[in-house]
Write a protein that holds these residues in place. Structure first.
Motif, PDB file in Angstrom:
ATOM      1  N   VAL A 174       8.088  -1.827   7.027  1.00  0.00           N
ATOM      2  CA  VAL A 174       7.242  -0.473   7.371  1.00  0.00           C
ATOM      3  C   VAL A 174       8.050   0.362   8.860  1.00  0.00           C
ATOM      4  CG1 VAL A 174       4.940   0.739   8.645  1.00  0.00           C
ATOM      5  CG2 VAL A 174       4.493  -1.656   7.028  1.00  0.00           C
ATOM      6  N   GLU A 196       1.044  -1.315   0.080  1.00  0.00           N
ATOM      7  CA  GLU A 196      -0.228   0.415   0.095  1.00  0.00           C
ATOM      8  C   GLU A 196       0.580   1.359  -0.442  1.00  0.00           C
ATOM      9  OE1 GLU A 196      -3.406   2.090   2.523  1.00  0.00           O
ATOM     10  OE2 GLU A 196      -2.478   0.274   3.133  1.00  0.00           O
ATOM     11  N   MET A 197       0.848   2.297  -0.992  1.00  0.00           N
ATOM     12  CA  MET A 197       1.010   3.705  -1.064  1.00  0.00           C
ATOM     13  C   MET A 197       0.127   4.836  -0.739  1.00  0.00           C
ATOM     14  SD  MET A 197       3.050   2.426  -4.164  1.00  0.00           S
ATOM     15  CE  MET A 197       2.188   0.965  -4.640  1.00  0.00           C
ATOM     16  N   ASP A 198       0.326   5.659  -0.098  1.00  0.00           N
ATOM     17  CA  ASP A 198      -0.026   7.000  -0.544  1.00  0.00           C
ATOM     18  C   ASP A 198       0.325   7.578  -1.965  1.00  0.00           C
ATOM     19  OD1 ASP A 198       2.050   8.201  -1.001  1.00  0.00           O
ATOM     20  OD2 ASP A 198       2.115   9.285   1.247  1.00  0.00           O
ATOM     21  N   SER A 237      -4.647   6.945  -2.407  1.00  0.00           N
ATOM     22  CA  SER A 237      -3.496   5.845  -2.124  1.00  0.00           C
ATOM     23  C   SER A 237      -3.761   4.786  -3.371  1.00  0.00           C
ATOM     24  CB  SER A 237      -3.653   5.003  -0.660  1.00  0.00           C
ATOM     25  OG  SER A 237      -5.413   4.952  -1.218  1.00  0.00           O
ATOM     26  N   ALA A 295       8.454   2.980   5.662  1.00  0.00           N
ATOM     27  CA  ALA A 295       7.739   3.748   5.613  1.00  0.00           C
ATOM     28  C   ALA A 295       8.121   5.158   4.918  1.00  0.00           C
ATOM     29  CB  ALA A 295       6.424   3.661   6.899  1.00  0.00           C
ATOM     30  N   GLY A 296       7.098   5.578   4.740  1.00  0.00           N
ATOM     31  CA  GLY A 296       7.607   7.531   3.692  1.00  0.00           C
ATOM     32  C   GLY A 296       8.234   7.241   2.864  1.00  0.00           C
ATOM     33  N   ALA A 308       4.447   6.609  -1.410  1.00  0.00           N
ATOM     34  CA  ALA A 308       5.344   6.276  -0.036  1.00  0.00           C
ATOM     35  C   ALA A 308       4.746   5.105  -0.315  1.00  0.00           C
ATOM     36  CB  ALA A 308       4.963   7.421   0.475  1.00  0.00           C
ATOM     37  N   LEU A 309       5.632   4.422   0.693  1.00  0.00           N
ATOM     38  CA  LEU A 309       5.449   2.557   1.319  1.00  0.00           C
ATOM     39  C   LEU A 309       4.533   3.104   2.906  1.00  0.00           C
ATOM     40  CD1 LEU A 309       5.002  -0.314   1.198  1.00  0.00           C
ATOM     41  CD2 LEU A 309       7.449   0.012   2.961  1.00  0.00           C
ATOM     42  N   VAL A 310       2.888   2.952   2.715  1.00  0.00           N
ATOM     43  CA  VAL A 310       2.660   2.653   3.775  1.00  0.00           C
ATOM     44  C   VAL A 310       2.346   1.134   4.284  1.00  0.00           C
ATOM     45  CG1 VAL A 310       0.015   3.336   4.992  1.00  0.00           C
ATOM     46  CG2 VAL A 310       0.950   4.518   3.056  1.00  0.00           C
ATOM     47  N   HIS A 311       1.579   0.429   4.224  1.00  0.00           N
ATOM     48  CA  HIS A 311       1.978  -1.381   4.852  1.00  0.00           C
ATOM     49  C   HIS A 311       1.837  -2.138   3.389  1.00  0.00           C
ATOM     50  CE1 HIS A 311       0.275  -4.317   7.094  1.00  0.00           C
ATOM     51  NE2 HIS A 311      -0.281  -4.867   5.852  1.00  0.00           N
ATOM     52  N   SER A 325       9.591   6.466  -1.063  1.00  0.00           N
ATOM     53  CA  SER A 325       9.083   6.024  -2.659  1.00  0.00           C
ATOM     54  C   SER A 325       9.568   4.368  -2.708  1.00  0.00           C
ATOM     55  CB  SER A 325       9.153   6.206  -3.279  1.00  0.00           C
ATOM     56  OG  SER A 325       9.161   6.315  -4.490  1.00  0.00           O
TER      57      SER A 325
END
Length: 452
Positions: A195, A173-175, A263, A199-200, A179-182, A202
């Motif tokens: 994470v 999951e990315m925003d 997302s 996380a945060g 950026a990595l979210v999960h 790219s």
């Protein structure tokens, strides 16, 4: 939850915060500040208790919980109204409130009819006009539907996470900025992403993406820009242990009410086995399984490309085909068996590959027939040099466990454009020239006749 008739077991404490307060008269509710607070608690279940936890005020909603007129509750202590079970549970909330802190929390309580309902409880310290702590104002508002919805969402979220972790696909999951979210547990295993560590950052900058990020980056960019809601892209990755794997990314975008991407979720399938199996099938269709040389079909395709390139080039050029047939090979099979014959063919393939230039191609057509394709910087002198090395490759015997075996080779040569025609015709001319060399004796070379 003091003062709310949430259950007979109750929400109050049996702790006596001020023993002397129990012996004196009940406070009179003339405090303007207190009355103002009570006036704001419309729709809530309200009670006011003094420092000794004695009820000095209840509203109609509170009285209904106990099924008695409100005046019958005045003066009774909360420990007498509620049981001891809740006392220990709510003691921390009461103690905080009696220090002058406003306390708010939620609790699932049982109504008199037995139904469990979520309430938001507020404990507000009651100070006199001189600033002295008189007691607490307790109000309770039902928030059952909201809390139930939150719990349902939390349960659904947990189930979704569990499905993601148990899925054979890796889920990332990315925003909106990629950026990595999960990342699911399988994604952590495949990529080594965590994470708490990544996380945060790219996704395109994270380790493990072996393929240049071009196709994947472009696919994700289209989702970012709202040009697509979903797409698919293949990429090659590297496991944390260094091994490669092939993945197919199934990407989808989540948009807000204005159509902006908020997302992106990617589900990655490991297709390494499929890719490798497909490659093996392609190899079987293109290569000879015994020698590893290209087979007849692959050779014909390559000759066709070479002829097209030369014919379309302003500078022209030549393409030469050397058609080889082993001399004396049948005797190897007759005397030593087909396994020995296969071993000899493998040796022949290696010797031919060593005799030609790196730009030349060696193919096995079947049996003991081989073809060498010269299609780069071909001249008569180059053809002669390669022929000489090929013939010299058979000077040394092939050593079998049964003893050494000597073989020769007969070669037919067809050179384009001296010999015109299609691919089949050019190969046929080289084949015919090889038979002429056979008839002339072992180790001979013959050129295809040039049409007049």
């Amino acid at each position: 939850m003091v003062g709310t008739p949430l259950s007979r077991e109750g929400l109050c404490t049996m702790i006596l915060f001020d023993a002397e307060a129990c012996d004196g008269p009940l406070p009179v509710l003339t405090d303007s500040a207190l009355l103002a607070v009570l006036g704001q608690l419309q729709g809530a279940t309200v009670a006011v208790v003094d420092r000794g936890l004695r009820v000095v005020y209840v509203n109609a909603s509170f009285a209904r919980w106990f099924g008695v007129p409100g005046h019958e509750l005045i003066g009774r202590r909360l420990p007498d109204l509620y049981g001891a079970v809740a006392a220990a549970a709510f003691r921390p909330h009461l103690e905080r409130a009696f220090t002058g802190e406003k306390v708010t929390y939620q609790r699932l309580v049982q109504e008199p009819g037995g139904r469990s309902v979520w309430h938001t409880i507020s404990l507000v310290p009651w100070f006199s006009e001189r600033g002295e702590l008189q007691g607490l104002i307790s109000s309770a508002l039902p928030v059952h539907e909201l809390q139930s919805t939150n719990e349902a969402l939390r349960d659904a979220h947990q189930r979704l996470r569990a499905h993601m972790d148990n899925s054979p696909l890796a889920v990332v999951e990315m925003d909106a900025d990629l950026a990595l979210v999960h990342v699911s547990s399988r994604g952590q295993q495949w990529f080594g992403w965590r994470v708490e560590q990544h996380a945060g950052r790219s996704v395109l900058d994270l380790p493990g993406l072996e393929t240049p990020a071009g196709p994947l980056a472009e696919a994700l960019r289209r989702l970012q820009a709202g040009q697509e809601l979903q797409n698919r892209v293949e990429a090659t990755h590297r496991h944390p242990d260094g091994s490669l794997f092939h993945g197919v990314w199934f990407n989808s975008a989540l948009l807000d009410a204005q159509g902006r991407t908020v997302s992106i979720m990617a589900q990655i399938e490991d297709v390494t086995e499929l890719v490798e199996s497909t490659q093996r099938l392609r190899d079987l269709a293109r290569f000879d399984t015994l020698t590893g040389l290209i087979n007849r079909g692959a050779l014909m395709a390559q000759v066709d490309q070479s002829l097209s390139r030369v014919r379309g080039s302003p500078q022209g050029g030549q393409v030469a085909l050397l058609f080889l047939d082993l001399d004396g090979f049948k005797l190897v099979n007759d005397l030593h068996g087909h396994r020995a014959g296969d071993e000899v063919l493998q040796w022949v393939a290696r010797r031919l590959a060593s005799a030609v230039r790196q730009t030349d191609t060696v193919a096995r057509l079947g049996g003991d027939e081989f073809v060498v394709l010269l299609d780069n910087a071909v001249s008569d002198a180059v053809v002669q040099q390669v022929l000489s090395r090929i013939l010299a490759a058979f000077d040394d015997p092939f050593v079998l466990p049964q003893g050494p075996v000597r073989l020769g080779v007969s070669v037919g040569v067809a050179v384009y454009p001296q010999v015109e025609g299609t691919v089949d015709e050019l190969v046929g001319c080289a084949d015919q020239a090889m038979y002429e060399a056979k008839r002339a004796g072992k180790g001979m070379v013959r050129y295809a006749e040039v049409a007049a």
